[in-house]
Each structure stands twice: as structure tokens, then as C-alpha cells.
Scaffold this motif. Structure first.
Motif, PDB file in Angstrom:
ATOM      1  N   GLU A   1       0.508   1.004   6.705  1.00 24.92           N
ATOM      2  CA  GLU A   1       0.818   0.557   8.069  1.00 24.92           C
ATOM      3  C   GLU A   1       2.108   1.208   8.583  1.00 24.92           C
ATOM      4  OE1 GLU A   1       0.985  -3.682   8.201  1.00 24.92           O
ATOM      5  OE2 GLU A   1      -1.117  -3.920   7.631  1.00 24.92           O
ATOM      6  N   LEU A   2       3.121   1.213   7.709  1.00 29.45           N
ATOM      7  CA  LEU A   2       4.413   1.803   8.092  1.00 29.45           C
ATOM      8  C   LEU A   2       4.309   3.311   8.315  1.00 29.45           C
ATOM      9  CD1 LEU A   2       6.679  -0.202   5.646  1.00 29.45           C
ATOM     10  CD2 LEU A   2       6.862  -0.267   8.141  1.00 29.45           C
ATOM     11  N   LEU A   3       3.526   3.981   7.454  1.00 29.84           N
ATOM     12  CA  LEU A   3       3.373   5.432   7.588  1.00 29.84           C
ATOM     13  C   LEU A   3       2.613   5.806   8.860  1.00 29.84           C
ATOM     14  CD1 LEU A   3       2.605   6.263   3.865  1.00 29.84           C
ATOM     15  CD2 LEU A   3       4.632   6.954   5.126  1.00 29.84           C
ATOM     16  N   LYS A   4       1.572   5.034   9.180  1.00 23.16           N
ATOM     17  CA  LYS A   4       0.825   5.290  10.426  1.00 23.16           C
ATOM     18  C   LYS A   4       1.704   5.046  11.653  1.00 23.16           C
ATOM     19  CE  LYS A   4      -3.926   4.642   8.825  1.00 23.16           C
ATOM     20  NZ  LYS A   4      -5.154   3.822   8.915  1.00 23.16           N
ATOM     21  N   LYS A   5       2.546   4.024  11.546  1.00 22.26           N
ATOM     22  CA  LYS A   5       3.492   3.733  12.630  1.00 22.26           C
ATOM     23  C   LYS A   5       4.444   4.916  12.835  1.00 22.26           C
ATOM     24  CE  LYS A   5       6.542  -0.024  14.151  1.00 22.26           C
ATOM     25  NZ  LYS A   5       7.146  -1.323  13.772  1.00 22.26           N
TER      26      LYS A   5
END
Length: 750
Positions: A270-274
């Protein structure tokens, strides 16, 4: 005297012109100077834009040189030393980009000396920091270049401390700590970074996320996962609090790494996609960062067995942002190797791993101990899966050859576990036990009970804060929604009010329109009635005018008959007095007859144009009294209109005075002239003057006591005019009458 005045005036004019020229000469250079400075800064800005692009190519460096050359040329032309040495500093920056370090240091040092000599110490410190940063990022990175960077940073730090600039001092200490961190001097870096935090807290500096990021990285390398997670979370919180999202992708990567170590792969994804969603839309996109983010994302997708999505992410990256530089090719090679490895295509996986390591080893500018160590580590894991233990062991050993403190403890722990398994499989049990003991020690130090409890507490605290934030956001959303509903209701209410007002207004206008229509009908009816009455009145007026003209005509005819009778009587008279009396009466009757003639022959039945009337009277005198040859009539009459009553009085007065002049002013048939003057003066006052150049009035003449009929008539007629009568002798007889012109009333309208 006059000559001296002229010379003084000329001197003043020349002096004033000279001063004006001097002043304009002083103002214009000043204006030109500021314009030139503006041009220099413009060229330097353009140079900086080309020089510090995320991807730097030769064409960009050439463009930077062209703009820098222009800036330096203008700086020299205006002899601005500060700008000249600023240009020299930028030439040093160009040399850095061309990887010509000796030339870069020489140019930057020249600028440093100038700023030190001119006591611009803050600028000197900034250049020392610049030099330090150049050595910090020097390729290939090594311990020596990092030591050089620390030397320059310390020089800047001494200046900032001397100038008592706490914030700049803390920033410089942070840079020194970063160099120590990259040297593997973790304890020294930790001490320095905590000192930086204490300074920032003391001066209430808010942007702490950069310091938190370094501390997170430090504790990752130390294997202290609790502090690693804590400072990663604090870094993101500080960034979001300050709304400073420029380096958001790097901070989200740090937090994602910390969650990865606890096996929270979904949170990590989730953090990487953000981070990727922040990076992609940027105008000056950093391809290296985007490739690094995608590589990390693919690894995490592989961890949760989403192999196809991992491959799709890698392929989309290559399609949307084709790799240009060696760094991007090296990173994508490692990503594709992992995807092929998990897709059971070992040959392609091996080829890409070897390609990645080859790019790192043969291109010193890409050299990073941590990246190269990780590349060997990944290739070692691949060979373990393929049960090629000898190659696996070689790569695992190579992964640990980096200086101490550069490789994080988790990778070292995993490497020792893999080496234990390889040695066990190959029968090298003594070596296997050693590796297992090292693995066990590292695992216990990283995941002991207290640390695990601390990590859980941090996670719970963060989860609580996250929930609190979510609740706060939810509450805010609900309030906004409530506000929107209230606004919508208000709009509906306003709409209803507006609709009611529109309906009321429409009804009101309809009522007004009906009343207006009704009033219009009444007005039209009244207008028709008035028009009918006006038409009737106009007929009556026309009839009255015709009747008045007929009356004037009959009066004139009757007067003509009387005049004819008098004329017949004249031929029978032998008494001179009787003759004169009848002749005078004829003249008087003619004056009245002429007036009536004027009235019935024109459309105007109430006013007389005196200029024509008096001219006709004069002509009649010439005809009846036969004075063409001896008496000259001079007429000075303005265009004046009088009503018939005043016109009759004026006509009879003229008749009496002119007749008197003809008879008595020029005895023995002498030549003479008679002047008739009639003019309109101010306030409707009319001056009537009859004068001749004859013998004048008798001496002791008193017109008020004169017994003659003519004088009595003149007096009486003047009184009818409400005028003033004056007699005088001045080069002949003069009769002067002044009276007020009456307003002409349309008697036919009565």
C-alpha cells in the motif's frame, strides 16, 4: 543693462540644460545596471535548470555552459565581483557534472577565497557545504571521498558556530552524520543525529522528517527494528504535518521497509503504491526513484505470491518509462530476474542477475556497497533454490565483503542462515554450526522479548493514532457532509423563497400590466376627445383669424374711402390752414391704414414688423409731399415686432414728427436729411429717435405747453406707450422716445 540681462538668461538656460543632461546621464546608467543584473540572474537560473535535471545529458551541460558564458560576460562588463565569482562557482558545478573533480575543486576554491576575503562568511560556509556534498556523492563512493566531505562540512560548521547560526549548524552536523553513516560508523552517526534533534527541538524547528529518516536508516543497519519502525513512522508524521511532500516517495519507502521486516507485506505494498502514485505525475520525474520503487513493489508482490502482477508492474514500467541510464538498467534487470525466478524460468533469471551485478561492478559511478551486496545476496538465494550450492556460497560470501556497518543486520542474519543450510547440505558441519550460532545471536539481538514488546507497543501506538486520525477525518467528513446538507437545504429554502418572490412579482406585474392597459385605454379615449376638441378649436381660431383679417381689410378700405373724400375736399379748399389740417389728417389716416393693410396681408394678425412698416411710411411721405430731390431719409431700424396697439402709436408719432420736420426744418426748400433710428436695448427697452439736420426747434420751445395738435398727439401717444419723451436741439431737431416692448399676445386665441 539689457545686454547684461540677456547674457544672464542665456547662462541660466545653458546651466539648467546641462544639469538635466547630467541627472539623466546618472539615472540611465543606474537603470541599465539593474537591467543587466536582472539579465545575469536570468541566465544563471537557466544554467541551473539545465545543470540540475534529474537525468543529465551532454546537451544539457552544453546548454548550461552557453547560459553561464553569457552571465559571466555581462558580469564582467558591469564589473560586479559578487556575480563574477558566482559564475565561477557555477563553472565549478559544470566541472562536477563532467566528473572533472580537480577543475571543479579549483573553481569552487577560487570562489571560496573571494567570499572569505570580502568577509561574506555565510556564503563561504555554503560553498564549503557544496564541496562536501560533491565529495559525498562522488563516484565511485569510497571511504576516502566520504572523509573529504566531512573535512569540508567541518569547515562550514566552524563558520556557522562562529556566526551563532544554530539551524545551519544543526543541518551541517546532520550532513556529517550522514557521511559517518555511509562509512559504517553507526555509533558516531547515532550520537550526532541525536544531537541534531536536541538542537532542532531547542530552537523549535519543525521539519524533522529528514533527521528521522537518517535515524530510521541507522537503526535498520544496527538491527534495532523497534527504533527503526519508530523513526520511520515519526518521519512520515512530520512530513505530513509540515505538508512537505517533495521527498515523500523516499520516506514511504523507508516505512515500507520497516513493515516488510515484520512480514506486513500488504501494508508495505500500500505504501509503495502510494509513493509510486506521487512520483509518476511529477513533471521532472526521477526515473531512478521510480525504478527503485517498482523493484521493491515487485519483490513484495512476489512475497504474497502475486507473480503475474509483479511481472505486469515491471513490464508496464519498461513500456511507460523505458530505461535510459545504467542505474535503471541494473535495477530492472534485478526486478526481471526475480519475476523469471518465480515463474520457473531459471536461465532468464540467472542471466538478469548476472547482468545486474555486471552493471554494478563495471560502472563505478553506480557503485553502492549496499546495492552490490544485495545483488550478490539475491543471486545466492537463486542458486540455493536451484541447489547449486557452490555458486550460492560464493555469492553469499561476496555479499558480506562490504565495510562493517554498511549492510543491515537483517541481511547478515539471513546470509548466515543460508550459509548454515549450504554447509549442512554439503557436509561441512563445523562451518554450519558457526554460521548457525551467528544467525542465532543476530536473531536474538534483533527479536528479543523486550524489543518485540517495544515494537508491538509502537505498532499499537501508531495503530491507535491512525485510528484516531481516521476517526477525526471521519468526523470532519461527517461535519463537511452535514455542512453540505445544511447548505443544500439553505439553497432549497432560498430557491423556494426566490420562486415565491418570482410568482408574487409575476402576479404584481400582471396586475400592473392590466391597470396600465386600462389606463392606456382611458388615456387613448381622453386623447381622442382632446384631439376632437383641438380640431374644433382650431377651426374656430381659423375662422377668427379670417374674420380679423376681414375686419382689418374693411377698416383699411373704409380709411381709404375717408382719405379719398378728404382728398376730394382738398381740391375745393382755398384756406391754407384748412388745407394743412386736412393733409395732416390724411397722413395720420394713412399711417393707420398702412398698419391694417400689413395685418390683413400677413398670417400674423397681432404683430407688426416695424422695419417694413417704417420704410413704407417713409416712402409714402416722399410720394405725397414730393420731397424726393431735397430730403434724404436715413433708416436705422432693427428687426423689431410690436403688437398692433404699440405699432399704431409709433406710426402716428413718426407721422407727426416727420411731417413737422419736412414742413419746418428746411425753409426755402433747402436740402436736408431725416434720420429714423429704432433699436432694441436691454430689458426689452426700445429707443425711437427721429432727428434732422435742419434749423431745429424755436428758442425757448416747450413741448409740454405747446398748443399745437401735433405736439398734443405726440405727448398723448407717448403716454399710451408708457414711454419717456425728450426734445433737443443738436445739429437740428431731435425727438427721442424710450418705451418698453410689450409681450405679444395671441388675441385670436381668446
Amino acid at each position: 543693462m539689457t545686454r547684461n540681462c540677456i547674457l544672464k538668461c542665456l547662462f541660466i538656460i545653458v546651466f539648467v540644460n546641462w544639469r538635466c543632461y547630467s541627472i539623466s546621464d546618472k539615472v540611465n546608467p543606474q537603470k541599465n545596471y539593474f537591467l543587466e543584473v536582472k539579465k545575469i540572474n536570468y541566465f544563471l537560473d537557466k544554467c541551473e535548470n539545465f545543470l540540475f535535471k534529474p537525468e543529465n545529458y551532454k546537451i544539457d551541460i552544453d546548454s548550461a555552459k552557453i547560459n553561464l558564458s553569457r552571465a559571466l560576460s555581462i558580469s564582467k562588463s558591469i564589473n560586479n565581483q559578487n556575480l563574477i565569482y558566482k559564475c565561477i562557482f557555477y563553472y565549478g558545478e559544470v566541472s562536477y557534472e563532467e566528473n572533472n573533480y580537480p577543475k571543479a575543486i579549483e573553481r569552487t576554491s577560487t570562489a571560496v577565497k573571494y567570499f572569505r576575503k570580502t568577509k561574506q562568511f555565510k556564503k563561504e560556509a555554503e560553498l564549503w557545504i557544496n564541496l562536501g556534498e560533491k565529495y559525498f556523492w562522488k563516484s565511485p563512493r569510497n571511504i576516502k571521498s566520504l572523509e573529504e566531505s566531512i573535512v569540508y562540512y567541518n569547515r562550514a560548521l566552524q563558520i556557522y558556530k562562529h556566526l551563532s547560526l544554530s539551524e545551519d549548524s544543526a543541518y551541517t552536523i546532520k550532513l556529517i552524520a550522514d557521511s559517518h553513516l555511509n562509512q559504517g560508523k553507526l555509533d558516531l552517526a547515532e550520537k550526532e543525529l541525536l544531537h541534531v534533534l536536541s538542537i532542532y527541538n531547542k530552537i523549535r524547528y519543525k521539519k524533522l522528517h529528514f533527521t528521522y529518516d537518517l535515524l530510521a536508516n541507522l537503526y535498520r543497519l544496527k538491527g534495532n527494528l523497534g527504533k527503526y519502525l519508530y523513526y520511520s513512522l515519526e518521519c512520515v508524521k512530520s512530513m505530513e504535518l509540515n505538508k512537505d511532500y517533495l521527498y515523500a516517495p523516499a520516506f514511504y519507502i523507508q516505512l515500507a521497509k520497516s513493515y516488510k521486516e515484520f512480514g506486513k507485506h500488504k501494508t508495505c505494498i500500500e505504501l509503495l503504491k502510494k509513493a509510486i502514485n506521487i512520483q509518476r505525475p511529477r513533471k521532472d520525474i526521477d526515473n531512478n526513484m521510480l525504478y527503485y520503487l517498482t523493484d521493491f513493489l515487485c519483490k513484495e508482490l512476489v512475497e504474497i505470491k502475486q507473480y503475474k502482477e509483479a511481472l505486469t508492474q515491471a513490464q508496464n514500467l519498461i513500456k511507460d518509462y523505458p530505461p535510459k541510464g545504467k542505474m535503471e538498467n541494473a535495477v530492472i534487470a534485478g526486478t526481471m530476474a526475480l519475476c523469471y525466478r518465480k515463474s520457473n524460468e531459471p536461465k532468464l533469471a540467472e542471466a538478469n542477475y548476472i547482468k545486474m551485478i555486471d552493471l554494478y561492478e563495471k560502472n563505478p559511478e553506480l557503485m553502492s556497497f549496499a546495492k552490490l551486496s544485495n545483488a550478490y545476496f539475491e543471486l545466492g538465494k537463486f542458486y540455493v533454490e536451484q541447489k547449486i550450492y557452490n555458486k550460492a556460497k560464493i555469492n553469499f560470501i561476496k555479499s558480506q565483503e562490504s565495510p562493517k556497518g554498511i549492510i543491515d543486520q537483517l541481511q547478515i542474519k539471513e546470509t548466515n542462515l543460508y550459509l548454515f543450510k549450504i554447509d549442512s547440505a554439503t557436509g561441512n558441519y563445523i562451518s554450519a554450526i558457526k554460521h548457525f550460532q551467528k544467525y542465532k545471536y543476530l536473531n536474538d539481538s534483533i527479536f528479543d522479548f523486550n524489543k518485540t514488546k517495544q515494537i508491538e507497543k509502537i505498532q499499537m501506538s501508531y495503530s491507535f493514532e491512525k485510528k484516531k486520525k481516521e476517526l477525526s477525518n471521519m468526523k470532519l467528513s461527517m461535519e463537511l457532509e452535514k455542512k453540505k446538507i445544511v447548505e443544500a437545504n439553505n439553497k432549497i429554502n432560498i430557491g423556494i423563497v426566490v420562486l415565491v418572490l418570482l410568482l408574487t412579482t409575476t402576479l404584481l406585474f400582471a396586475t400592473i400590466y392590466r391597470l396600465k392597459q386600462k389606463n392606456n385605454q382611458i388615456l387613448i379615449s381622453q386623447k381622442n376627445e382632446i384631439d376632437l376638441k383641438n380640431s374644433t378649436l382650431q377651426k374656430l381660431v381659423n375662422e377668427k383669424e379670417h374674420l380679423m383679417q376681414e375686419i382689418h381689410h374693411r377698416v383699411k378700405n373704409n380709411l381709404q374711402i375717408i382719405m379719398s373724400l378728404l382728398n376730394s375736399q382738398l381740391s375745393l379748399l382755398k384756406n391754407e390752414d384748412a388745407f394743412n389740417a386736412i393733409q395732416n389728417s390724411q397722413q395720420r389716416l394713412y399711417a393707420i391704414s398702412l398698419l391694417h393693410q400689413k395685418l390683413y396681408r400677413t398670417d400674423e394678425i397681432v404683430q407688426i414688423q416695424m422695419k417694413n412698416y417704417i420704410n413704407d411710411l417713409a416712402t409714402n411721405f416722399k410720394d405725397t409731399l414730393d420731397v424726393y430731390n431735397r430730403i434724404n431719409f436715413e433708416m436705422k431700424v432693427d428687426s423689431i415686432d410690436l403688437d398692433q396697439s404699440q405699432a399704431v402709436s409709433v406710426g402716428l408719432i413718426l407721422n407727426e414728427v416727420i411731417t413737422n420736420s419736412i414742413k419746418y426744418a428746411f425753409p426755402d426748400n433747402k436740402m436736408g436729411s431725416i434720420l429714423v433710428l429704432m433699436k432694441l436695448e436691454s430689458n426689452n427697452k426700445i429707443l425711437l429717435k427721429i432727428s434732422d439736420n435742419g434749423i431745429g426747434f424755436p428758442e425757448h420751445f416747450n413741448f409740454k405747453e405747446s398748443p399745437s395738435l401735433g405736439m398734443n398727439l405726440i405727448n398723448g401717444l407717448t403716454e399710451q406707450l408708457d414711454g419717456k419723451l425728450e426734445f433737443s436741439n443738436k445739429n437740428g431737431a431731435n425727438v427721442k422716445i424710450t418705451f418698453i416692448q410689450k409681450p405679444i399676445l395671441d388675441v385670436t386665441a381668446g
